[in-house]
Design a protein around this motif. Sequence first.
Motif, mmCIF file in Angstrom:
data_model
loop_
_atom_site.group_PDB
_atom_site.id
_atom_site.type_symbol
_atom_site.label_atom_id
_atom_site.label_comp_id
_atom_site.label_asym_id
_atom_site.label_seq_id
_atom_site.Cartn_x
_atom_site.Cartn_y
_atom_site.Cartn_z
ATOM 1 N N GLY A 242 0.778 -1.232 0.000
ATOM 2 C CA GLY A 242 0.000 0.000 0.000
ATOM 3 C C GLY A 242 0.806 1.277 0.000
ATOM 4 N N LEU A 243 2.125 1.219 0.172
ATOM 5 C CA LEU A 243 2.919 2.447 0.200
ATOM 6 C C LEU A 243 2.915 3.106 -1.183
ATOM 7 C CD1 LEU A 243 6.093 1.682 2.368
ATOM 8 C CD2 LEU A 243 3.837 2.458 3.086
ATOM 9 N N THR A 244 2.775 4.417 -1.189
ATOM 10 C CA THR A 244 2.794 5.154 -2.461
ATOM 11 C C THR A 244 4.040 6.029 -2.597
ATOM 12 O OG1 THR A 244 1.520 7.009 -1.539
ATOM 13 C CG2 THR A 244 0.277 5.211 -2.542
ATOM 14 N N SER A 245 4.785 6.210 -1.506
ATOM 15 C CA SER A 245 6.025 6.979 -1.580
ATOM 16 C C SER A 245 7.107 6.136 -2.234
ATOM 17 C CB SER A 245 6.472 7.400 -0.174
ATOM 18 O OG SER A 245 6.722 6.252 0.626
ATOM 19 N N SER A 246 8.178 6.790 -2.653
ATOM 20 C CA SER A 246 9.328 6.073 -3.197
ATOM 21 C C SER A 246 10.598 6.645 -2.584
ATOM 22 C CB SER A 246 9.375 6.196 -4.725
ATOM 23 O OG SER A 246 9.406 7.553 -5.116
ATOM 24 N N CYS B 221 4.571 -0.989 6.170
ATOM 25 C CA CYS B 221 3.176 -0.567 6.283
ATOM 26 C C CYS B 221 2.691 -0.680 7.715
ATOM 27 C CB CYS B 221 2.290 -1.391 5.354
ATOM 28 S SG CYS B 221 2.202 -3.143 5.762
ATOM 29 N N ALA B 222 1.632 0.043 8.013
ATOM 30 C CA ALA B 222 0.993 0.002 9.327
ATOM 31 C C ALA B 222 -0.360 -0.673 9.170
ATOM 32 C CB ALA B 222 0.823 1.415 9.883
ATOM 33 N N LYS B 223 -0.585 -1.722 9.975
ATOM 34 C CA LYS B 223 -1.828 -2.485 9.878
ATOM 35 C C LYS B 223 -2.547 -2.505 11.225
ATOM 36 C CE LYS B 223 0.047 -5.785 6.463
ATOM 37 N NZ LYS B 223 0.246 -7.215 6.162
ATOM 38 N N LEU B 224 -3.875 -2.463 11.156
ATOM 39 C CA LEU B 224 -4.667 -2.734 12.344
ATOM 40 C C LEU B 224 -4.623 -4.233 12.633
ATOM 41 C CD1 LEU B 224 -7.811 -0.498 11.648
ATOM 42 C CD2 LEU B 224 -5.810 0.050 13.060
ATOM 43 N N GLU B 225 -5.146 -4.613 13.792
ATOM 44 C CA GLU B 225 -5.092 -6.027 14.181
ATOM 45 C C GLU B 225 -5.837 -6.918 13.190
ATOM 46 O OE1 GLU B 225 -5.126 -8.462 18.405
ATOM 47 O OE2 GLU B 225 -6.415 -6.700 18.189
ATOM 48 N N GLY C 71 -5.778 -6.571 10.041
ATOM 49 C CA GLY C 71 -5.042 -6.600 8.781
ATOM 50 C C GLY C 71 -5.259 -5.408 7.880
ATOM 51 N N THR C 72 -6.172 -4.506 8.250
ATOM 52 C CA THR C 72 -6.410 -3.312 7.438
ATOM 53 C C THR C 72 -5.161 -2.441 7.412
ATOM 54 O OG1 THR C 72 -8.762 -3.297 8.033
ATOM 55 C CG2 THR C 72 -7.837 -1.256 7.142
ATOM 56 N N VAL C 73 -4.686 -2.093 6.224
ATOM 57 C CA VAL C 73 -3.528 -1.214 6.079
ATOM 58 C C VAL C 73 -3.999 0.230 6.221
ATOM 59 C CG1 VAL C 73 -1.665 -0.443 4.576
ATOM 60 C CG2 VAL C 73 -2.325 -2.857 4.600
ATOM 61 N N ILE C 74 -3.449 0.947 7.193
ATOM 62 C CA ILE C 74 -3.890 2.325 7.451
ATOM 63 C C ILE C 74 -2.803 3.360 7.144
ATOM 64 C CG2 ILE C 74 -5.597 1.650 9.179
ATOM 65 C CD1 ILE C 74 -3.537 2.582 11.325
ATOM 66 N N GLY C 75 -1.662 2.923 6.645
ATOM 67 C CA GLY C 75 -0.583 3.865 6.325
ATOM 68 C C GLY C 75 0.745 3.157 6.323
ATOM 69 N N GLY C 76 1.790 3.919 6.601
ATOM 70 C CA GLY C 76 3.109 3.314 6.621
ATOM 71 C C GLY C 76 4.200 4.351 6.782
ATOM 72 N N VAL C 77 5.438 3.897 6.724
ATOM 73 C CA VAL C 77 6.589 4.781 6.866
ATOM 74 C C VAL C 77 7.608 4.475 5.778
ATOM 75 C CG1 VAL C 77 6.283 4.921 9.369
ATOM 76 C CG2 VAL C 77 7.899 3.254 8.429
ATOM 77 N N VAL D 36 6.054 9.650 7.037
ATOM 78 C CA VAL D 36 4.915 8.804 7.403
ATOM 79 C C VAL D 36 3.808 9.013 6.373
ATOM 80 C CG1 VAL D 36 3.168 8.290 9.150
ATOM 81 C CG2 VAL D 36 5.479 8.917 9.857
ATOM 82 N N GLU D 37 3.238 7.924 5.914
ATOM 83 C CA GLU D 37 2.105 7.980 4.984
ATOM 84 C C GLU D 37 0.794 7.844 5.756
ATOM 85 O OE1 GLU D 37 2.137 5.453 1.612
ATOM 86 O OE2 GLU D 37 4.256 5.795 1.136
ATOM 87 N N PHE D 38 -0.148 8.741 5.479
ATOM 88 C CA PHE D 38 -1.484 8.694 6.046
ATOM 89 C C PHE D 38 -2.499 8.564 4.907
ATOM 90 C CE2 PHE D 38 0.806 10.914 9.403
ATOM 91 C CZ PHE D 38 0.235 10.406 10.570
ATOM 92 N N PRO D 39 -3.680 8.015 5.192
ATOM 93 C CA PRO D 39 -4.744 8.036 4.177
ATOM 94 C C PRO D 39 -5.038 9.471 3.743
ATOM 95 C CG PRO D 39 -5.334 6.571 5.987
ATOM 96 C CD PRO D 39 -4.101 7.306 6.413
ATOM 97 N N SER D 40 -5.379 9.646 2.480
ATOM 98 C CA SER D 40 -5.534 10.996 1.930
ATOM 99 C C SER D 40 -6.683 11.767 2.568
ATOM 100 C CB SER D 40 -5.753 10.927 0.411
ATOM 101 O OG SER D 40 -6.962 10.239 0.107
ATOM 102 N N MET D 41 -7.623 11.071 3.218
ATOM 103 C CA MET D 41 -8.748 11.748 3.846
ATOM 104 C C MET D 41 -8.377 12.382 5.196
ATOM 105 S SD MET D 41 -11.383 11.544 1.825
ATOM 106 C CE MET D 41 -12.812 11.821 2.871
ATOM 107 N N VAL D 42 -7.191 12.080 5.714
ATOM 108 C CA VAL D 42 -6.749 12.700 6.969
ATOM 109 C C VAL D 42 -6.548 14.196 6.723
ATOM 110 C CG1 VAL D 42 -4.865 12.832 8.648
ATOM 111 C CG2 VAL D 42 -5.694 10.606 7.877
ATOM 112 N N PRO D 43 -7.124 15.055 7.568
ATOM 113 C CA PRO D 43 -7.002 16.506 7.342
ATOM 114 C C PRO D 43 -5.551 16.973 7.353
ATOM 115 C CG PRO D 43 -8.703 16.036 8.966
ATOM 116 C CD PRO D 43 -7.993 14.740 8.709
#
Length: 246
Positions: free
Chosen positions: A170-174, A186-190, A192-198, A215-222
Amino acid sequence: MDIFINNKRVSNEEIDAWEFKRLKYQYQFFMKRGYDLTNPSEAPNIKSARKDMGRFKASIKPEQLRRILKNRYKIGNLISKMTALLSRGKRRYSMTEFFIPTTLSPERVMDDIKKIMLENTQEHLFMNLATNPDHFVLLGIGDNIQEVVEMTGGSPLPTRFFAHYGDESGLTSSRSEGYLVQLAGCAKLEDGTVIGGVRHQIKREENGIRFKALVEFPSMVPKFMLNKHQYHLACEFREWLGYIIK
């Protein structure tokens, strides 16, 4: 150590002010739950207050901290999951950069960062709790996996997630040009949902190293939450990097 947010150098005093505000918030949070703490003064010795909070949190077992925060991080996790789903894989980045004069190699520095994240020595456990007032549980729990319970920079609620280093799902950075050493995951909830990453990166630069904490956050985060998280990164990584380079 020089610290940059949005390509502008920020002073230690600015970061101290952010950290002190978060320290007071966490002191009040625990005092309301019956813990006997002395609220830091309005003109604090930030190093002393940081160590006191670190010692206090280290005196509480991780399972107890999870119980204290469970109702709050369950809501935080639900919001994170919904935000990730609504973002449909799109990301926004929160990034802070550091320049540190040192002869240490990028490989050595990143290896030490990874050890602090994943090796549960008493020194590392205390350091991980003391480096940021919004850290509650940071534990290596398996091969390249770290459990994290924390409040990200601008969030009113904690989140419990698992950082999977080496898994770039799920990472979009390079990796940026010239940065040959990285720690990505990636960062996952328990569930397995991927919610971001580093994607943390280091390169040699003149007489030192440049470290990029991303740090990558979902685009909907303000956007304001991402901006506040830049100070979260500044606060924690100046301590981790300072410890490694000392």
